[in-house]
Design a protein around this motif. Structure first.
Motif, PDB file in Angstrom:
ATOM      1  N   LEU A   1      -6.726   1.763   3.080  1.00  0.00           N
ATOM      2  CA  LEU A   1      -5.399   1.216   2.902  1.00  0.00           C
ATOM      3  C   LEU A   1      -4.303   2.128   3.383  1.00  0.00           C
ATOM      4  N   VAL A   2      -4.608   3.400   3.444  1.00  0.00           N
ATOM      5  CA  VAL A   2      -3.541   4.367   3.581  1.00  0.00           C
ATOM      6  C   VAL A   2      -2.596   4.044   4.717  1.00  0.00           C
ATOM      7  N   ALA A   3      -3.123   3.576   5.804  1.00  0.00           N
ATOM      8  CA  ALA A   3      -2.200   3.336   6.901  1.00  0.00           C
ATOM      9  C   ALA A   3      -2.500   1.997   7.531  1.00  0.00           C
ATOM     10  N   PRO A   4      -1.445   1.321   8.001  1.00  0.00           N
ATOM     11  CA  PRO A   4      -1.716   0.149   8.806  1.00  0.00           C
ATOM     12  C   PRO A   4      -2.501   0.596  10.028  1.00  0.00           C
ATOM     13  N   ARG A   5      -3.374  -0.242  10.487  1.00  0.00           N
ATOM     14  CA  ARG A   5      -4.206   0.209  11.610  1.00  0.00           C
ATOM     15  C   ARG A   5      -3.345   0.462  12.842  1.00  0.00           C
ATOM     16  N   ALA A   6      -3.892   1.293  13.695  1.00  0.00           N
ATOM     17  CA  ALA A   6      -3.155   1.614  14.913  1.00  0.00           C
ATOM     18  C   ALA A   6      -3.073   0.374  15.790  1.00  0.00           C
ATOM     19  N   ASP A   7      -2.081   0.356  16.644  1.00  0.00           N
ATOM     20  CA  ASP A   7      -1.964  -0.759  17.570  1.00  0.00           C
ATOM     21  C   ASP A   7      -3.188  -0.799  18.456  1.00  0.00           C
ATOM     22  N   ARG A   8      -3.608  -2.001  18.724  1.00  0.00           N
ATOM     23  CA  ARG A   8      -4.681  -2.118  19.692  1.00  0.00           C
ATOM     24  C   ARG A   8      -4.111  -1.838  21.066  1.00  0.00           C
ATOM     25  N   GLY A   9      -4.666  -0.916  21.775  1.00  0.00           N
ATOM     26  CA  GLY A   9      -4.210  -0.723  23.142  1.00  0.00           C
ATOM     27  C   GLY A   9      -5.241  -1.333  24.052  1.00  0.00           C
ATOM     28  N   ASP A  10      -4.841  -1.929  25.143  1.00  0.00           N
ATOM     29  CA  ASP A  10      -5.822  -2.311  26.140  1.00  0.00           C
ATOM     30  C   ASP A  10      -5.391  -1.682  27.447  1.00  0.00           C
TER      31      ASP A  10
ATOM     32  N   ASP B   1       0.821  -1.197   0.000  1.00  0.00           N
ATOM     33  CA  ASP B   1       0.000   0.000   0.000  1.00  0.00           C
ATOM     34  C   ASP B   1       0.864   1.259   0.000  1.00  0.00           C
ATOM     35  N   LEU B   2       1.881   1.265   0.849  1.00  0.00           N
ATOM     36  CA  LEU B   2       2.800   2.405   0.868  1.00  0.00           C
ATOM     37  C   LEU B   2       3.458   2.562  -0.498  1.00  0.00           C
ATOM     38  N   PHE B   3       3.882   1.446  -1.042  1.00  0.00           N
ATOM     39  CA  PHE B   3       4.632   1.439  -2.284  1.00  0.00           C
ATOM     40  C   PHE B   3       3.781   1.958  -3.442  1.00  0.00           C
ATOM     41  N   GLU B   4       2.542   1.483  -3.500  1.00  0.00           N
ATOM     42  CA  GLU B   4       1.712   1.805  -4.662  1.00  0.00           C
ATOM     43  C   GLU B   4       0.911   3.081  -4.481  1.00  0.00           C
ATOM     44  N   ASN B   5       0.456   3.343  -3.250  1.00  0.00           N
ATOM     45  CA  ASN B   5      -0.442   4.478  -3.064  1.00  0.00           C
ATOM     46  C   ASN B   5       0.203   5.621  -2.295  1.00  0.00           C
ATOM     47  N   LYS B   6       0.557   5.325  -1.065  1.00  0.00           N
ATOM     48  CA  LYS B   6       0.898   6.424  -0.172  1.00  0.00           C
ATOM     49  C   LYS B   6       2.184   7.138  -0.555  1.00  0.00           C
ATOM     50  N   LEU B   7       3.201   6.372  -0.894  1.00  0.00           N
ATOM     51  CA  LEU B   7       4.486   7.003  -1.207  1.00  0.00           C
ATOM     52  C   LEU B   7       4.722   7.117  -2.715  1.00  0.00           C
ATOM     53  N   GLY B   8       3.940   6.402  -3.483  1.00  0.00           N
ATOM     54  CA  GLY B   8       4.060   6.506  -4.942  1.00  0.00           C
ATOM     55  C   GLY B   8       5.333   5.915  -5.519  1.00  0.00           C
ATOM     56  N   CYS B   9       5.935   4.971  -4.829  1.00  0.00           N
ATOM     57  CA  CYS B   9       7.179   4.371  -5.326  1.00  0.00           C
ATOM     58  C   CYS B   9       6.951   3.731  -6.690  1.00  0.00           C
ATOM     59  N   ALA B  10       5.704   3.200  -6.875  1.00  0.00           N
ATOM     60  CA  ALA B  10       5.430   2.390  -8.065  1.00  0.00           C
ATOM     61  C   ALA B  10       5.502   3.205  -9.348  1.00  0.00           C
ATOM     62  N   SER B  11       5.413   4.541  -9.238  1.00  0.00           N
ATOM     63  CA  SER B  11       5.447   5.311 -10.476  1.00  0.00           C
ATOM     64  C   SER B  11       6.822   5.250 -11.135  1.00  0.00           C
TER      65      SER B  11
END
Ligand code: CUA
Length: 383
Positions: free
Chosen positions: A348-357, A224-234
């Protein structure tokens, strides 16, 4: 299921395949030290009595040396020290060369917590669940200062170094709950930077995996980072037409550099190429890639490395892990991670936040830069 004692008083339990090796070497060293200490003290006592002064101004016997005796006391210590060296070398190589079939878990240390991410996407803070009898490899780095992962019951520890990946591996032999420590002084709450490693039977571990809904796997987050968020794939396209080298099938292979050297494409090279792209330019390409320093967190870097690894390459063992270990929990993975695969980019933009308990502090790896954990300085300022 908890047994936190050992047959030797004051020793942590032996809970990994390393533990008997390390302990045996240690007892061997203690044995040698004890033998010579006691021997020397006995000799002192004996000579003290035997050669005490009997007569004032007596002259001692003349001694002219003895070749056999000198040879003996040179060779024997040499042999003893070589056994110590060889024992240590065997244990060392065993510990710092992970087997190819080890499943990989990513570890990021920060002041003052440990963050773990499984290949199947589960994240944990200050707790690490692993199956018994499996080779587990930890690929570790840190967001801030030096830390050190230490699991005494496994007799293993290694520094976690800013800007670098270090690895350790282990094979836990007994289900149970074992201490996890930070063993490198890292600031105010160093002593509180620890947690527990839970070693579970495979069946319990599979249940645990399925009970902990995974977010994106590291490789998915990296894609996701590679293709969308950071645009490495271009630039890094799947064909050879991009302005940057294609990355498919490259992991673990040798890359020729513009400087003429060759370098192996490993975790460290990928990381360095993202943060410091002009340092090691692939042959045939221009140094036009901008740096991503400050724009990606350590956890995102780990995801990018996992993604590029998943594109295949020369390291069958390592690459295979991502898929083989996900089959364990694969049947139980929920739709959320699958839909992530389908390019739902808002999710997709970000991995979900850590679950905190209640006991673990959750943190969002994708929080903006201004966000920071309390540091010594902040705490001081709040007074
Ligand atoms: Cu982290 Cu000490």
């Amino acid at each position: 299921m908890q047994q936190n004692s050992s047959w030797v008083p004051l020793f942590p339990e032996q809970a990994s395949t390393f533990a008997p090796q390390v302990d045996n070497l240690y007892f061997y060293l203690i044995g040698i030290s004890a033998f010579f200490t006691i021997g020397i003290f006995l000799a002192i006592t004996y000579f003290f009595v035997r050669f005490r002064e009997k007569e004032k101004y007596a002259t001692g016997a003349e001694i002219h040396g003895s070749v056999p005796l000198e040879t003996f006391w040179s060779i024997v210590p040499f042999i003893i020290s070589m056994t110590i060296f060889l024992g240590g070398a065997v244990v060392f190589y065993n510990q710092y060369r992970p087997p190819a079939d080890a499943s990989e878990i990513y570890v990021v240390g920060k002041q003052w917590m440990w963050k773990f991410q499984h290949q199947t996407g589960q994240r944990e803070i200050n707790e690490l669940h692993v199956p018994v009898g499996q080779n587990i490899k930890l690929t570790m780095t840190t967001e801030d200062v030096l830390h050190d992962v230490s699991i005494p019951a496994f007799r293993t520890k290694a520094d976690v170094v800013p800007g670098r990946y270090t690895t350790i591996w282990f094979n836990a032999t007994k289900p149970g709950k074992y201490h996890l420590f930070c063993a490198e002084y890292c600031g105010l709450n160093h002593s509180g930077m620890g947690g527990w490693v839970y070693v579970m039977e495979q069946r319990d571990f599979d249940n645990w995996l399925s009970g902990n809904v995974s977010g994106q796997t590291p490789a998915e987050a990296g894609k996701d980072l590679f293709e969308n968020k950071l645009g490495c794939a271009s630039c890094h396209q799947m064909n050879d037409q991009g302005r940057g080298p294609k990355l498919t099938g490259k992991y673990g292979t040798d890359q020729k550099l513009a400087s003429g050297e060759a370098i192996k494409i490993d975790d460290a090279y990928i990381r360095n190429s993202i943060l410091n792209p002009t340092a090691q330019i692939a042959e045939g390409f221009q140094p036009i890639m901008p740096t991503f320093k400050g724009q990606v967190t350590e956890e995102q870097l780990v995801s990018l490395v996992a993604y590029i690894k998943s594109l295949g390459g020369n390291s069958a063992g390592t690459v295979g892990t991502a898929t083989s270990s996900s089959t364990t929990g694969g049947g139980t993975r929920t739709g959320s991670s699958n839909s992530a695969n389908n390019g739902n980019s808002s999710q997709l933009v970000a991995p979900r936040a850590d679950r905190g308990d209640a006991n673990s502090q959750g943190s969002n790896p994708n929080a903006p830069d201004e966000y920071s954990e309390p540091t010594n300085r902040n705490r001081g300022g709040n007074k």
